[in-house]
Design an enzyme around this catalytic site. Structure first.
Site, short mmCIF file in Angstrom:
data_model
loop_
_atom_site.label_atom_id
_atom_site.label_comp_id
_atom_site.label_asym_id
_atom_site.label_seq_id
_atom_site.Cartn_x
_atom_site.Cartn_y
_atom_site.Cartn_z
N ASP A 85 12.64 -95.66 -3.86
CA ASP A 85 13.00 -94.26 -3.62
C ASP A 85 13.39 -94.09 -2.16
O ASP A 85 12.75 -94.66 -1.28
CB ASP A 85 11.78 -93.36 -3.87
CG ASP A 85 11.67 -92.92 -5.32
OD1 ASP A 85 12.56 -93.28 -6.12
OD2 ASP A 85 10.70 -92.22 -5.65
N ARG A 96 20.81 -82.84 -2.42
CA ARG A 96 19.60 -83.22 -1.68
C ARG A 96 19.91 -83.96 -0.38
O ARG A 96 19.25 -83.75 0.63
CB ARG A 96 18.69 -84.07 -2.57
CG ARG A 96 17.96 -83.23 -3.59
CD ARG A 96 16.93 -84.04 -4.28
NE ARG A 96 16.12 -83.22 -5.16
CZ ARG A 96 14.94 -83.60 -5.63
NH1 ARG A 96 14.46 -84.79 -5.31
NH2 ARG A 96 14.26 -82.82 -6.41
N ARG A 143 15.19 -78.47 -5.26
CA ARG A 143 14.98 -78.87 -6.65
C ARG A 143 15.85 -77.98 -7.49
O ARG A 143 15.70 -76.77 -7.49
CB ARG A 143 13.52 -78.67 -7.06
CG ARG A 143 12.66 -79.84 -6.69
CD ARG A 143 11.23 -79.56 -7.04
NE ARG A 143 10.94 -79.84 -8.43
CZ ARG A 143 9.81 -79.50 -9.02
NH1 ARG A 143 8.89 -78.83 -8.37
NH2 ARG A 143 9.59 -79.82 -10.29
N ASN A 150 17.57 -92.90 -5.22
CA ASN A 150 16.81 -94.09 -5.59
C ASN A 150 17.75 -95.22 -5.95
O ASN A 150 18.96 -95.02 -6.12
CB ASN A 150 15.85 -93.77 -6.74
CG ASN A 150 16.56 -93.35 -8.01
OD1 ASN A 150 17.65 -93.81 -8.31
ND2 ASN A 150 15.95 -92.48 -8.78
N CYS A 184 23.83 -92.71 -16.07
CA CYS A 184 24.31 -94.08 -16.26
C CYS A 184 24.32 -94.46 -17.74
O CYS A 184 24.79 -95.55 -18.09
CB CYS A 184 23.45 -95.05 -15.47
SG CYS A 184 21.68 -94.76 -15.62
N1 SER Z 1 20.00 -92.90 -13.22
C1 SER Z 1 19.01 -92.93 -12.18
C2 SER Z 1 18.06 -91.77 -12.32
O1 SER Z 1 18.25 -90.93 -13.18
C3 SER Z 1 19.64 -92.92 -10.82
O2 SER Z 1 20.42 -91.79 -10.60
O3 SER Z 1 17.12 -91.68 -11.57
ZN ZN Z 2 20.96 -94.65 -13.56
#
Ligand code: SER
Ligand code: ZN
Length: 537
Positions: free
Chosen positions: A422, A478, A348, A444, A307
């Site tokens: 979460d 996931r 993971r 999350n 983001c």
């Molecule tokens: N940017 C947030 C994170 O890295 C949601 O994806 O957890």
């Molecule tokens: Zn984010």
């Protein structure tokens, strides 16, 4: 709580007059301790206090102790501003300079602080207390932001140590009813065995066409069911971030141990690589130590939170209230997160694919969007995928430190404020639902408050309004793994909505030597047969 002590010397243009000494003793010192050094603090111990003083020729020396709000260097400057007019008007004396000597910052806990930092003279740890001694500092240095930044860093370290080394605190807020799993095996093992995924490097996989097909269908399902009805629109974000972005988001300080960095080549001239070309050609070796000489130091970090570019885009802009809220998502490329050890199939991974959902608006709008998203997420998990899930309110340390939230107290949780939820799903192949290790975080959702809008300077059109942001990550691998782990590969066991939207995957890859085992070949045939129940495209 952080404390600060030291000697502050005011160097005067003339010797300290006797009249001033008696005025100071009778009146000024009280005024300084009861007003000047307590201004703006609610508790006395957060302010500062002069504990002793002496006059030496043209010097006033004060021993000061301070709390977390009026820090020693600010106290020194406040006292100067208070004394200068008195000394000037009544005694015709100027203050030439201020010197801070023997300054110690005292912190709770045994903390590691680098002595290579400028202005740090020595670091001692005594009885679970860390004492950071500073070099002598002049007035000009007291005014520079470096000392405030050092204090901020130390405050961060102290809080982090108290936080107990945990990344977040976990509290259950909601869970689905128990659902009898249709499957008990480990899809990671199956996917690798049938050759649908092949390990490329640590935590990286090549996804062959059949699984890519299913992953993409899964992705569209989420977009159609959750994002489109709420009005989110798609954008494409860059996947390499200039380092400075990480300074503003806080990731460079908070998670440097999980990030990948990228470098530009040393130049654009191939001739500058002659030596490298010779080396590679003759030794036929891809030697990273040698490569170091032909690349610049890293100036990017590779997509981490996904983001980051969203905050940058709106940074420095004033947002028209009519355009609010802004609701986007990005799914244009992978994110990278270094995970040391414990890497297992799709559970993971180092390189993963995620739909990153981002929004910004006035605080009430950001909360409302988060709540609407939660409703859709619940519908998606509970009805569409029909999986066993639970949600936890986690308090990430980064929000505590950004001052967005107080440390969690026991009791009721108010989720309509900055914080993170979460999403977790049960993986039956890992153990019973009572076993905490059998649950996987699959996504999350966060309200950040102004944690990002402030450093990026995202402004509301109206002066008295502020902008908040929120984000949520839907990690494709996931979510899909959680679905397979509970529902398996037989479409007859899939809920109606998933079954309705899935189509038959393309042919699996078969070579003389692939899949690797007879077992794998047999399993692949079985799975293909099951999936042939799906309609073709
Ligand atoms: N940017 C947030 C994170 O890295 C949601 O994806 O957890
Ligand atoms: Zn984010």
């Amino acid at each position: 709580m952080i404390r600060f002590e030291g000697d502050v010397e005011y160097i005067l243009s003339k010797a300290v007059p006797e009249d001033f000494k008696s005025l100071f003793t009778k009146k000024l010192i009280d005024e300084i301790n009861s007003k000047v050094l307590l201004r703006g603090v609610s508790k006395k111990e957060e302010g500062a206090r002069v504990v002793s003083y002496e006059f030496l020729d043209n010097l006033i020396r004060l021993k000061i102790r301070s709390g977390s709000k009026v820090r020693l260097h600010h106290a020194a400057l406040r006292i100067k501003n208070y004394l200068a007019p008195i000394l000037g008007k009544e005694f015709r004396i100027g203050i030439r300079d201020i010197i801070l000597r023997n300054a110690n910052i005292i912190l709770e806990g045994s903390l590691h602080v680098s002595t290579s930092l400028p202005i740090v003279k020595e670091v001692r740890i005594e009885d679970k207390i860390t004492i950071v001694s500073l070099t002598d500092l002049k007035e000009s240095e007291l005014k520079r932001p470096i000392i405030d930044r050092l204090l901020k860093l130390l405050d961060y370290k102290e809080k982090r140590a108290k936080w107990g080394g945990k990344v977040e605190h976990w509290r259950l807020i909601k869970k689905s009813v128990g659902k009898e799993p249709k499957f008990r095996d480990d899809p990671n093992i199956i996917l690798e065995k049938i050759g649908w995924i092949k390990r490329y490097a640590t935590g990286q996989w090549l996804y062959t066409p059949p699984i890519t097909h299913l992953l993409r269908k899964f992705e569209s399902l989420f977009i159609e069911v959750v994002l489109k009805p709420l009005g989110f629109s798609e954008a494409i974000f860059p996947k390499m971030n200039p380092l400075e972005i990480g300074l503003k988001t806080g990731h460079l300080r908070g998670t440097p141990h999980q990030m990948f960095f990228a470098s530009q080549p040393i130049s654009y001239n191939l001739e500058d690589f002659d030596e490298w070309i010779d080396y590679v050609s003759v030794l036929n070796k891809a030697d990273p130590d040698h490569l170091r000489n032909f690349i610049k130091p890293p100036t990017y970090f590779i997509c981490f939170a996904q983001c980051e570019p969203f905050y940058w885009f709106f940074g420095g802009e004033i947002i028209d209230r009519k355009e609010l809220p802004i609701m986007w998502f990005d799914r244009s490329g992978p994110s990278f997160r270094w995970e040391s050890g414990g890497l297992r199939g799709l559970e993971r991974v180092v390189e993963f694919h995620r739909i990153e959902i981002v929004w910004l608006g006035e605080p009430e709008q950001v909360i409302e969007i988060r709540n609407k998203l939660l409703e859709r997420y619940e519908y998606f998990m509970d009805r569409v995928l029909d999986i066993e899930w639970r949600w936890a309110w986690v308090t990430p340390f980064y929000l505590v430190h950004a001052g967005e939230i107080e440390e969690e107290k026991e009791g009721e949780i108010d989720i309509n404020r900055p914080g993170t939820i979460d999403f977790e799903a049960w993986l039956p192949y890992k153990g019973s639902r009572e076993d905490p290790h059998a649950w996987l975080e699959i996504g999350n959702i966060s309200i950040h408050g102004s944690k990002y809008s402030e450093p990026f300077r995202i402004k509301h059109q109206l002066k008295d309004k502020i902008i908040w942001t929120g984000c949520s990550g839907f990690g494709l691998q996931r979510w899909f793994l959680a679905f397979l782990a509970q529902k398996g590969f037989d479409p007859d066991n899939w809920p109606a909505e998933v079954r309705r939207r899935m189509t038959r995957p393309p042919r699996s890859v078969r070579m003389v030597t692939y899949p690797k085992s007879k077992d794998g070949e047999k399993l692949l045939e079985e799975i293909e047969l099951l999936l042939s129940k799906l309609p073709s495209e």
